[in-house]
Design a protein around this motif. Structure first.
Motif, PDB file in Angstrom:
ATOM      1  N   VAL A   1      -0.035  -1.584 -15.224  1.00  0.00           N
ATOM      2  CA  VAL A   1      -0.797  -0.881 -14.099  1.00  0.00           C
ATOM      3  C   VAL A   1      -1.049  -1.885 -12.947  1.00  0.00           C
ATOM      4  CG1 VAL A   1      -2.931   0.449 -13.806  1.00  0.00           C
ATOM      5  CG2 VAL A   1      -1.876   0.800 -15.892  1.00  0.00           C
ATOM      6  N   PRO A   2      -0.643  -1.618 -11.925  1.00  0.00           N
ATOM      7  CA  PRO A   2      -1.051  -2.728 -10.861  1.00  0.00           C
ATOM      8  C   PRO A   2      -2.414  -2.540 -10.553  1.00  0.00           C
ATOM      9  CG  PRO A   2       1.129  -1.269 -10.030  1.00  0.00           C
ATOM     10  CD  PRO A   2       0.523  -0.673 -11.479  1.00  0.00           C
ATOM     11  N   ASN A   3      -2.875  -3.892  -9.944  1.00  0.00           N
ATOM     12  CA  ASN A   3      -4.406  -3.905  -9.506  1.00  0.00           C
ATOM     13  C   ASN A   3      -5.409  -3.671 -10.713  1.00  0.00           C
ATOM     14  OD1 ASN A   3      -2.992  -4.076  -6.895  1.00  0.00           O
ATOM     15  ND2 ASN A   3      -3.347  -1.936  -6.584  1.00  0.00           N
ATOM     16  N   SER A   4      -4.865  -3.568 -11.973  1.00  0.00           N
ATOM     17  CA  SER A   4      -5.784  -3.371 -13.015  1.00  0.00           C
ATOM     18  C   SER A   4      -6.674  -4.432 -13.568  1.00  0.00           C
ATOM     19  CB  SER A   4      -5.090  -2.662 -14.237  1.00  0.00           C
ATOM     20  OG  SER A   4      -3.874  -3.401 -14.794  1.00  0.00           O
TER      21      SER A   4
ATOM     22  N   CYS B   1      -3.866  -7.827 -16.330  1.00  0.00           N
ATOM     23  CA  CYS B   1      -3.534  -6.455 -16.256  1.00  0.00           C
ATOM     24  C   CYS B   1      -3.327  -5.622 -17.453  1.00  0.00           C
ATOM     25  CB  CYS B   1      -2.179  -6.316 -15.292  1.00  0.00           C
ATOM     26  SG  CYS B   1      -2.635  -6.728 -13.404  1.00  0.00           S
TER      27      CYS B   1
ATOM     28  N   THR C   1       1.923   4.254  -7.887  1.00  0.00           N
ATOM     29  CA  THR C   1       0.872   3.656  -6.991  1.00  0.00           C
ATOM     30  C   THR C   1       0.441   4.212  -6.106  1.00  0.00           C
ATOM     31  OG1 THR C   1       2.368   2.508  -5.742  1.00  0.00           O
ATOM     32  CG2 THR C   1       1.989   1.625  -7.465  1.00  0.00           C
ATOM     33  N   ASN C   2       0.596   5.864  -5.858  1.00  0.00           N
ATOM     34  CA  ASN C   2      -0.151   6.502  -4.719  1.00  0.00           C
ATOM     35  C   ASN C   2      -1.274   7.013  -5.222  1.00  0.00           C
ATOM     36  OD1 ASN C   2      -0.804   8.532  -2.960  1.00  0.00           O
ATOM     37  ND2 ASN C   2       1.491   9.084  -2.475  1.00  0.00           N
TER      38      ASN C   2
ATOM     39  N   SER D   1       0.392  11.368  -7.771  1.00  0.00           N
ATOM     40  CA  SER D   1       1.156  10.706  -8.825  1.00  0.00           C
ATOM     41  C   SER D   1       2.564  11.046  -8.911  1.00  0.00           C
ATOM     42  CB  SER D   1       0.206  10.915 -10.137  1.00  0.00           C
ATOM     43  OG  SER D   1       0.865  12.142 -10.701  1.00  0.00           O
TER      44      SER D   1
ATOM     45  N   GLY E   1       5.048  -6.530  -9.803  1.00  0.00           N
ATOM     46  CA  GLY E   1       4.236  -5.186 -10.305  1.00  0.00           C
ATOM     47  C   GLY E   1       2.739  -5.377 -10.551  1.00  0.00           C
TER      48      GLY E   1
ATOM     49  N   THR F   1      -0.402  -4.529  -5.875  1.00  0.00           N
ATOM     50  CA  THR F   1       0.261  -3.981  -4.601  1.00  0.00           C
ATOM     51  C   THR F   1       0.091  -4.932  -3.451  1.00  0.00           C
ATOM     52  OG1 THR F   1      -1.555  -2.540  -4.136  1.00  0.00           O
ATOM     53  CG2 THR F   1      -0.228  -1.580  -5.554  1.00  0.00           C
TER      54      THR F   1
END
Length: 731
Positions: free
Chosen positions: A489-492, A502, A569-570, A574, A630, A633
């Motif tokens: 999960v990006p940015n987690s 992450c 990532t949107n 989703s 990944g 982002t």
């Protein structure tokens, strides 16, 4: 004072005498000198290492007997050897949280007269999963067996496995829907479940008739018994070698040495003083089916912690000011709180392996009665007690780290553990049979950052340092779902100079079943239940579940069209919505709804850890690598870390160092422009406090803490210069 020799005392008398000696001398069992260690240090250390090896060997053997992927794949097991009074001498790797909870179980039986009835005899097997006797939660089932030599009780062997199915109101072990004890599942309350090294047939029948998937529990019982017998025979052989009197003395010296080692390490690594920390936990259940109106549907827990380190190295943890217990599954018991302390110490300060109950004896927990840490009602549910335990001991890890940094041991600092949301399921399996299980891939979340490097990605969980998510193929054998994706999960991870580890997200296709109940638990909604350190940011915890009912995935597969393997990532649409047709569902908090069937798609994600240090000091080159792989982002790299990325000839991200320098200067200028003195901020917030201008859940949170704790009321009133009781309407 008892004047009988120790060998002539009954077990209960021995326990009372040992505790009296500890109280009077400050040393375990009154051992003020480590005579055997001083006489022959090499023999002493060799014997301690042997005991550790016995435990590790017995655990690995037992894992091969178990049928549970939780034990075989993830390692949800621990074994240990105890004194006759029930104090841990040596332990294996694994879920070390349960080493001291087993100690409580043994002592409970001794105090309650088990020597007379039902009697403690060679070959007896005792089991327990009652948290108010000694465990953390219902699925943590422990077995202990006495060790006799020459007709004398010389110790205990114990083992714990976390069961994947406990027979509760919802399938699995962490029964999220439990609001009272009576819905948590099958209880075994300090029972004698076997004799002559064999489990009783009536006990096995009870398991078979009260569990959705009894094969896990029953074979785990056999695995635990086998490990206990193995340790018992090893200890007996060791006693034949060194002599009974030597064993009785050296086993106690091991524990006293452990106590002294913990105090010495604390003095070495930390600075004495009082440290305070805080976290919160949000639980959203309003409108979800199955929850009875016994309390508030949405709960917000306040978890303030005060840690005192004394000059002699003792660590005291005080939970004064936290919330009362409630009608939910997240309550804990003193046994569980002890376990949380023990497993945290073994990771942070006693990582050489020769740890035992001596380390726990060098600490003290203050658990206010009536709070979730120490309920005054033994009928409360504790099935998901980790939901509050993990955030609480994450604070403890950050408090310890602050002290490590103060002493100069920066490399020891660790931002700490996070919650590990659990997914459980039951219904009809892909084989057409009833089933129920917990999915333990949650044992590989992201860790908090360290002060010298990033946290671990998808490789850490607080309750089992051996973190392992297990193999996809093994999980698919045990559940009617197929993996169509497992992705980072990006940015987690929390942002910082060093980012937190992450987490990952799994995407499943429900397969070969018309009835699959999916239930999740231990999510923190709408608040951060973790934190950063030294300027680092917390990791996001408000993950949402996404499902697609009656999807067209089989049609897509037949036509070889692209499938959705993750949510993307949107944040506004989703990947499931882009790729799949059907009834799209997005839910916050625990997932509990109508059963799923073949063709449905479901996603579940886990948590990352908090960050360390200023985000504007992060290495741009490392960040470009994170974006390429990944973990971040490009938008987060620029918007949070101030790092401008370009693309090379092959389309890979590369850091633009000059543009990054300019952008960060702009971000620092904006920081200064919006900064204001702390005194000004406090004055403004004080007006808000006076008006209790908070969300309803926050007002209820403070009101319940003020009602329960005079000290918290006094501190709150003094800090904000208000009358806390009148402000929050507390009589």
């Amino acid at each position: 004072m008892l004047d009988k020799p120790a060998s002539a005392l009954r077990i209960r008398e021995r326990l009372i005498e040992s505790e009296r000696l500890m109280e009077e001398s400050g040393c375990y069992d009154g051992i003020t000198e480590l005579h055997l260690r001083n006489q022959d240090p090499l023999k002493f250390e060799t014997l301690h290492t042997k005991l550790r090896a016995y435990c590790v060997s017995a655990r690995e053997m037992a894992r091969r007997i178990s049928a549970s992927p939780g034990v075989r794949e993830v390692g949800e097991m621990v074994v240990a050897i105890y004194t006759p009074e029930g104090d841990a001498i040596a332990l294996s790797n694994g879920i070390m949280v349960h080493v001291h909870t087993m100690s409580r179980f043994i002592k409970w039986m001794i105090r309650n007269g088990y020597e007379e009835n039902p009697q403690i005899r060679d070959g007896d097997i005792f089991a327990n999963n009652d948290a108010f006797i000694g465990t953390v939660q219902v699925p943590d089932v422990m077995d202990v067996m006495p060790i006799f030599h020459s007709g004398r009780l010389v110790g205990w062997a114990g083992a714990v496995c976390h069961e994947l199915e406990a027979g509760g109101i919802t399938p699995g072990g962490d029964v999220a829907l439990a609001q009272e004890r009576f819905t948590e599942g099958l209880f075994v309350c300090a029972e004698k479940v076997g004799e002559n090294d064999e489990l009783r047939r009536d006990y096995v029948i009870r398991c078979e008739r009260n569990l959705r998937m009894p094969i896990y529990w029953v074979l785990d019982e056999k695995a635990k018994v086998a490990s206990c017998i193995d340790m018992r025979e090893s200890v007996k052989a060791l006693i034949d070698e060194i002599g009974l009197d030597y064993w009785m003395q050296v086993s106690k010296e091991f524990i006293e040495e452990g106590r002294r080692a913990q105090l010495a390490r604390t003095r070495q690594l930390t600075v004495p003083g009082i440290y305070r920390g805080h976290t919160f936990y949000g639980h959203v259940t309003a409108g979800k089916p199955g929850y009875q109106p016994l309390g508030d549907p949405d709960w917000l827990y306040n978890i303030p912690i005060e840690m005192e380190i004394t000059s002699d190295g003792k660590i005291r943890m005080d939970f004064e000011g936290t919330q009362p217990w409630g009608y939910h599954s997240m309550n804990c018991t003193p046994a569980g709180m002890d376990g949380g302390m023990f497993v945290t110490l073994t990771q942070h300060m006693n990582f050489e392996g020769l740890v035992n109950d001596g380390a726990w004896m060098a600490t003290e927990l203050k658990l206010p009665q009536g709070t979730w840490t120490n309920p005054d009602n033994e009928m409360v549910a504790t099935a998901t007690s980790w939901a509050l335990l993990l955030p609480a001991y994450g604070v403890f890890q950050r408090l310890l780290s602050r002290s490590f940094i103060a002493r100069g041991f920066v490399e020891e600092a660790f931002v700490g553990q996070v919650n590990s949301p659990m997914i459980e399921m039951g219904g009809e399996s892909q084989y057409g049979t009833p089933f129920g299980m917990a999915h333990f891939e949650c044992a590989a979340a992201g860790s908090g950052a360290l002060a010298i490097k990033d946290g671990l990605d998808t490789a850490y969980v607080g309750w089992n340092p051996e973190s392992d998510m297990g193999n996809i193929e093994i999980w698919e054998q045990n559940m009617p779902m197929l993996y169509i994706g497992r992705s980072v999960v990006p940015n987690s991870g929390g942002a910082g100079k060093y980012r937190g580890g992450c987490s990952f997200l799994s995407t499943w296709l429900v397969s070969k079943t018309d009835h699959l109940r999916l239930v999740t638990s231990e999510h923190s909604s709408r608040v951060f239940d973790n934190g950063g350190l030294c300027g680092g940011y917390p990791a996001p915890t408000c993950q949402k579940h996404r499902a697609v009912r009656d999807s067209n995935i089989f049609d897509l597969a037949e036509n070889r069209a692209p499938l959705a393997h993750h949510t993307g990532t949107n944040p506004y649409r989703s990947e499931l919505e882009v790729r799949l047709e059907g009834e799209h569902v997005t839910l916050e908090g625990p997932y509990i709804t109508a059963p799923h069937k073949t063709g449905d798609v479901f996603t579940h994600s886990y948590n990352g850890g908090g960050g360390y240090g200023d985000v504007l000091e992060r290495d741009p080159v490392k960040t470009a690598w994170d974006v390429e792989n990944g973990f971040l982002t490009k938008e987060a790299a620029e918007g949070i870390f101030g790092i401008v990325l370009d693309e090379d000839e092959e389309g890979f991200p590369v850091a633009n160092l000059e543009a990054t320098k300019r952008h960060r200067a702009e971000m620092r200028a904006k920081r200064l422009a919006r900064a204001r003195p702390v005194s000004e901020w406090i004055a403004k917030e004080r007006e808000r406090v006076k008006e209790a201008g908070f969300a309803p859940e926050v007002r209820k949170m403070y009101a319940s803490a003020i009602k329960l704790s005079p000290r918290f009321t006094k501190d709150f009133s003094a800090f904000w210069d208000v009358d806390a009781k009148s402000t929050f309407g507390v009589e």
